[in-house]
Design an enzyme around this catalytic site. Structure first.
Site, mmCIF file in Angstrom:
data_model
loop_
_atom_site.group_PDB
_atom_site.id
_atom_site.type_symbol
_atom_site.label_atom_id
_atom_site.label_comp_id
_atom_site.label_asym_id
_atom_site.label_seq_id
_atom_site.Cartn_x
_atom_site.Cartn_y
_atom_site.Cartn_z
ATOM 1 N N LYS A 110 0.823 -1.212 0.000
ATOM 2 C CA LYS A 110 0.000 0.000 0.000
ATOM 3 C C LYS A 110 0.863 1.272 0.000
ATOM 4 C CE LYS A 110 -4.067 -2.234 1.107
ATOM 5 N NZ LYS A 110 -3.632 -3.621 0.959
HETATM 6 C C1 LIG Z 1 -4.217 -4.721 0.415
HETATM 7 C C2 LIG Z 1 -3.424 -5.980 0.341
HETATM 8 C C3 LIG Z 1 -3.699 -6.967 -0.625
HETATM 9 C C4 LIG Z 1 -4.863 -6.877 -1.583
HETATM 10 O O1 LIG Z 1 -4.675 -5.890 -2.577
HETATM 11 P P1 LIG Z 1 -5.909 -5.376 -3.458
HETATM 12 O O2 LIG Z 1 -5.399 -4.227 -4.228
HETATM 13 O O3 LIG Z 1 -6.981 -4.991 -2.478
HETATM 14 O O4 LIG Z 1 -6.337 -6.512 -4.332
HETATM 15 C C5 LIG Z 1 -2.869 -8.082 -0.675
HETATM 16 N N1 LIG Z 1 -1.858 -8.238 0.215
HETATM 17 C C6 LIG Z 1 -1.582 -7.321 1.158
HETATM 18 C C7 LIG Z 1 -0.465 -7.567 2.108
HETATM 19 C C8 LIG Z 1 -2.342 -6.151 1.256
HETATM 20 O O5 LIG Z 1 -2.054 -5.232 2.203
#
Ligand SMILES: *Cc1c(COP(=O)(O)O)cnc(C)c1O
Length: 465
Positions: A110
């Protein structure tokens, strides 16, 4: 004229990048998407991450931000990553690679988007001479990444709700140990759904929304998807694009924001073959790709909690493109889905998506076995979300001569219990976080009550700005 953005439901005004950045959800309930997909400019394998980032993202923002500001924001955003490559790649064997997206300040992918979006938001508000307040609910990674991206910015503050006692110790401390005058953590006596409902209720109240200038940085914000397109282009450059070799990706998926960015990279001309959507046992998307219909079901907690999602909100953007950009048809389909928990997707849309996407699942047992096997064979640790990605990548890879890149979406230290259970090794926090457990925590405990929370929002609006 700058690139315009259209709502997936076809009944909201067209906006430019600056407005889309501040708006979040369109007024018709849809998600903003570019009306035209720019083509990739010429790129070379020796370009740095930030050079590629500038080249890929510029057409999306041009006209809303001057070049000099954009260059300095992009450089700043990725300077805090703990690897000069920003997203380093290592090989797992058999042409299967891992791209590590977790080198940012909160150890999850993120950060790649939010470090950029926090800065873009602050600049856009500065230009407009106004302030805004990000209001978000989190069950884990998003809250800390948003706080880390927004702490001490001048025009934007943030209130983040988490369910009291229901997020992991590391995740809570990553949020609550940030001591910044523009950040407030609220621990709600309730569960994650209660937190989300409180946020929705505030956004649905137009008086509240305009009083404090609510803004959203959730994964439907176009700027987050845009920032994620970059590493798909970087991966193909590093592993062969310049010799005409395509690559494939496997993506641990929850809200579909990450893998959707891969699809946009492909549409811009990046040589990408296959995009593998990897789910844990909460497999609404995998079931969709198997059956052609969307069916809601209850979420079951798993070892990869950031993928424990009932409805993948960004999937709407893929449906819109697959429908030939038929906003009315997308709106009708999603209205039916919300009302009945189920919707049949037209065959022609399914066919358009199946050209690129494959989907599979791995349960908790497979996840633990994969973490164990990688540690035994290669001597390093991966975490549960990433393990789901590598299991499904091996299972669904169509062509062994095409390199496969699994995206590592978090660092093992963020999910130490699962990693220790699988390997017997407890991954330590990196040094810059090692004193996390000694730092004071700042949060206010509140009831599951919007009025109580609005008092906090107003108080922060008065003190922070
Ligand atoms: C948010 C997240 C995901 C999922 O990503 P999306 O964009 O919502 O599909 C997968 N792994 C981790 C560690 C995350 O923080």
């Amino acid at each position: 004229m700058s690139l315009q953005y259209t709502s997936t439901r076809g009944d909201a005004p067209t906006l430019d990048f600056g407005d889309v950045l501040l708006t979040g959800l369109a007024t018709d309930g849809g998600l903003y998407c570019p009306t035209e997909m720019p083509e990739l400019p010429p790129l070379s394998a020796d370009m740095t991450y930030t050079e590629v980032a500038l080249a890929v993202m510029w057409p999306f923002v041009e006209g809303s931000i001057d070049r000099e500001s954009f260059v300095s924001i992009v450089n700043d955003a990725y300077a805090c990553f703990r690897d000069p490559a920003v997203v380093p790649i290592r090989e797992l064997g058999d042409g299967h690679h891992l791209m590590d997206l977790a080198k940012g300040p909160t150890l999850a992918f993120k950060d790649v988007a939010l470090q950029l979006v926090g800065r873009l938001l602050d600049r856009e508000l500065t230009v407009r001479g106004r302030t805004a307040m990000v209001f978000a609910a989190t069950s884990g990674d998003t809250g800390s990444a948003a706080i880390e991206a927004l702490a001490n910015r001048s025009m934007v503050s943030a209130v983040v709700l988490h369910p009291l006692g229901r997020v992991s110790d590391v995740q809570r401390r990553q949020m609550t140990t940030v001591d910044a005058p523009n950040i407030r953590n609220l621990a709600v006596r309730g569960n994650f759904d209660d937190c989300q409902d409180l946020v929705k209720a505030a956004f649905n109240d137009s008086a509240v929304r305009s009083e404090v200038g609510l803004a959203a940085v959730n994964s439907i914000n176009w700027a987050r998807v845009m920032a994620q397109i970059v590493y798909y282009v970087v991966g193909s450059l590093r592993l062969g694009a310049t010799s005409g070799q395509p690559v494939s990706y496997s993506v641990p998926t929850g809200n579909f924001g990450n893998v959707l960015a891969g699809w946009y990279a492909k549409r811009m001309g990046a040589p990408i073959d296959q995009l593998v959507v990897a789910s844990n046992r909460n497999d609404v998307l995998t079931r969709y790709f198997e059956t052609g219909s969307l069916d809601a079901f209850d979420v079951v907690p798993s070892l990869s909690p950031s993928m424990d999602i009932q409805v993948s909100s960004n999937f709407e953007r893929a449906l819109w493109e697959a429908s030939g950009r038929d906003g009315a048809a997308v709106a009708a389909l999603l209205t039916e889905f919300r009302a009945s928990g189920s919707a049949e997707v037209p065959t022609s849309w399914n066919d358009a998506l199946a050209e690129t996407f494959d989907a599979g699942r791995a349960d908790d047992d497979q996840t633990l076995e994969e973490i164990r096997a990688v540690h035994e064979r290669l001597g390093f640790l991966i975490e549960p979300h990433t393990a789901v990605g590598t299991v499904v990548a091996r299972e669904l890879r169509r062509d062994p001569s095409i390199p496969m890149i699994t995206l590592a979406t978090a660092a093992p230290a963020k999910f130490p219990d699962a990693v220790e259970k699988a390997t017997g090794v407890r991954p330590p926090l990196p040094t810059f976080l090692s004193e996390l457990h000694d730092r004071p925590e700042y949060f206010v405990e509140v009831g599951n009550d919007l009025d109580e929370i609005l008092v906090e929002l107003r108080d922060l609006a008065d003190t922070a700005q």
